[in-house]
Scaffold this active site. Structure first.
Site, PDB file in Angstrom:
ATOM      1  N   ASP A 136       0.880  -1.168   0.000  1.00 19.89           N
ATOM      2  CA  ASP A 136       0.000   0.000   0.000  1.00 19.89           C
ATOM      3  C   ASP A 136       0.918   1.219   0.000  1.00 19.89           C
ATOM      4  O   ASP A 136       1.416   1.618   1.055  1.00 19.89           O
ATOM      5  CB  ASP A 136      -0.900  -0.016   1.236  1.00 19.89           C
ATOM      6  CG  ASP A 136      -1.851   1.165   1.293  1.00 19.89           C
ATOM      7  OD1 ASP A 136      -2.152   1.758   0.238  1.00 19.89           O
ATOM      8  OD2 ASP A 136      -2.299   1.503   2.409  1.00 19.89           O
ATOM      9  N   GLU A 154      -1.062  -1.538  -4.797  1.00 22.56           N
ATOM     10  CA  GLU A 154      -2.272  -0.759  -5.039  1.00 22.56           C
ATOM     11  C   GLU A 154      -1.965   0.296  -6.095  1.00 22.56           C
ATOM     12  O   GLU A 154      -0.962   1.004  -6.006  1.00 22.56           O
ATOM     13  CB  GLU A 154      -2.750  -0.086  -3.752  1.00 22.56           C
ATOM     14  CG  GLU A 154      -4.069   0.643  -3.934  1.00 22.56           C
ATOM     15  CD  GLU A 154      -4.591   1.200  -2.634  1.00 22.56           C
ATOM     16  OE1 GLU A 154      -5.409   0.519  -1.983  1.00 22.56           O
ATOM     17  OE2 GLU A 154      -4.165   2.311  -2.263  1.00 22.56           O
ATOM     18  N   ASP A 168      -2.335   0.837   7.333  1.00 20.30           N
ATOM     19  CA  ASP A 168      -1.576   0.673   6.088  1.00 20.30           C
ATOM     20  C   ASP A 168      -1.057  -0.757   5.932  1.00 20.30           C
ATOM     21  O   ASP A 168      -1.016  -1.292   4.827  1.00 20.30           O
ATOM     22  CB  ASP A 168      -0.409   1.662   6.039  1.00 20.30           C
ATOM     23  CG  ASP A 168      -0.890   3.100   6.055  1.00 20.30           C
ATOM     24  OD1 ASP A 168      -1.538   3.509   5.081  1.00 20.30           O
ATOM     25  OD2 ASP A 168      -0.635   3.800   7.048  1.00 20.30           O
TER      26      ASP A 168
END
Length: 166
Positions: free
Chosen positions: A7, A68, A141
């Site tokens: 992420d 991501e 996260d």
């Protein structure tokens, strides 16, 4: 198959490592964050992210890195720094010869929670359930990164994923 989920962010980059041990069966290996502060210049922050990323790749030896993608961003001011962080992450993985795939936040939410508007708490609970864990992964996260890894594990054989271009 070992999957590293990422992420990306400039201040905080989450990572999560899982092993795919069977259909819809995952072994949690590790998760955490790469943290930088605004005391450093942007280039120093990027160097730190890359160095930590290389260490994570060497430590966990993933077969694939699921990142991501930047699909939609509410705050244009943070778009460029996050894109730069993503760039050094992609470069580190590509330089290691590891395959990289990308998923949008909506793809991850659909895959994990069943709908694209799931909030952070719902995602954390679903990740814990999928890992058969009584506790949620913290911080957010790191949990998001594990969700990205699980998303790839659940979908790579059913639907094609977008290969990252470096």
């Amino acid at each position: 198959m070992r999957i590293l989920g990422i992420d990306p962010g400039t201040a905080t980059t989450g990572y999560g490592v899982i092993d795919l041990s069977g259909q819809d069966s995952y072994g949690y290996i590790a998760s955490g964050i790469i943290k930088t502060t605004n005391d450093y210049t942007q280039s120093e922050r990027l160097r730190m992210i890359r160095a930590d990323m290389v260490e994570i790749l060497e430590t966990y030896s993933p077969d694939i890195v699921a990142v991501e993608s930047i699909f939609f961003f509410k705050n244009a001011k943070t778009l460029v720094p996050v894109a730069q962080a993503r760039g050094v992450i992609l470069e580190a993985a590509a330089s290691s010869g590891i395959t990289i795939v990308e998923y949008t936040p909506m793809q991850v939410k659909m895959n994990i929670a069943g709908y694209g508007r799931a909030d952070k708490k719902e995602m954390q609970v679903m990740v814990a359930k999928l890992l058969d864990s009584a506790t949620v992964i913290k911080p957010d996260d790191a949990s998001d990164a594990v969700a990205i890894a699980i998303c790839h594990a659940r979908s790579h054989t059913i639907m094609p994923c977008k290969q990252a271009t470096v």
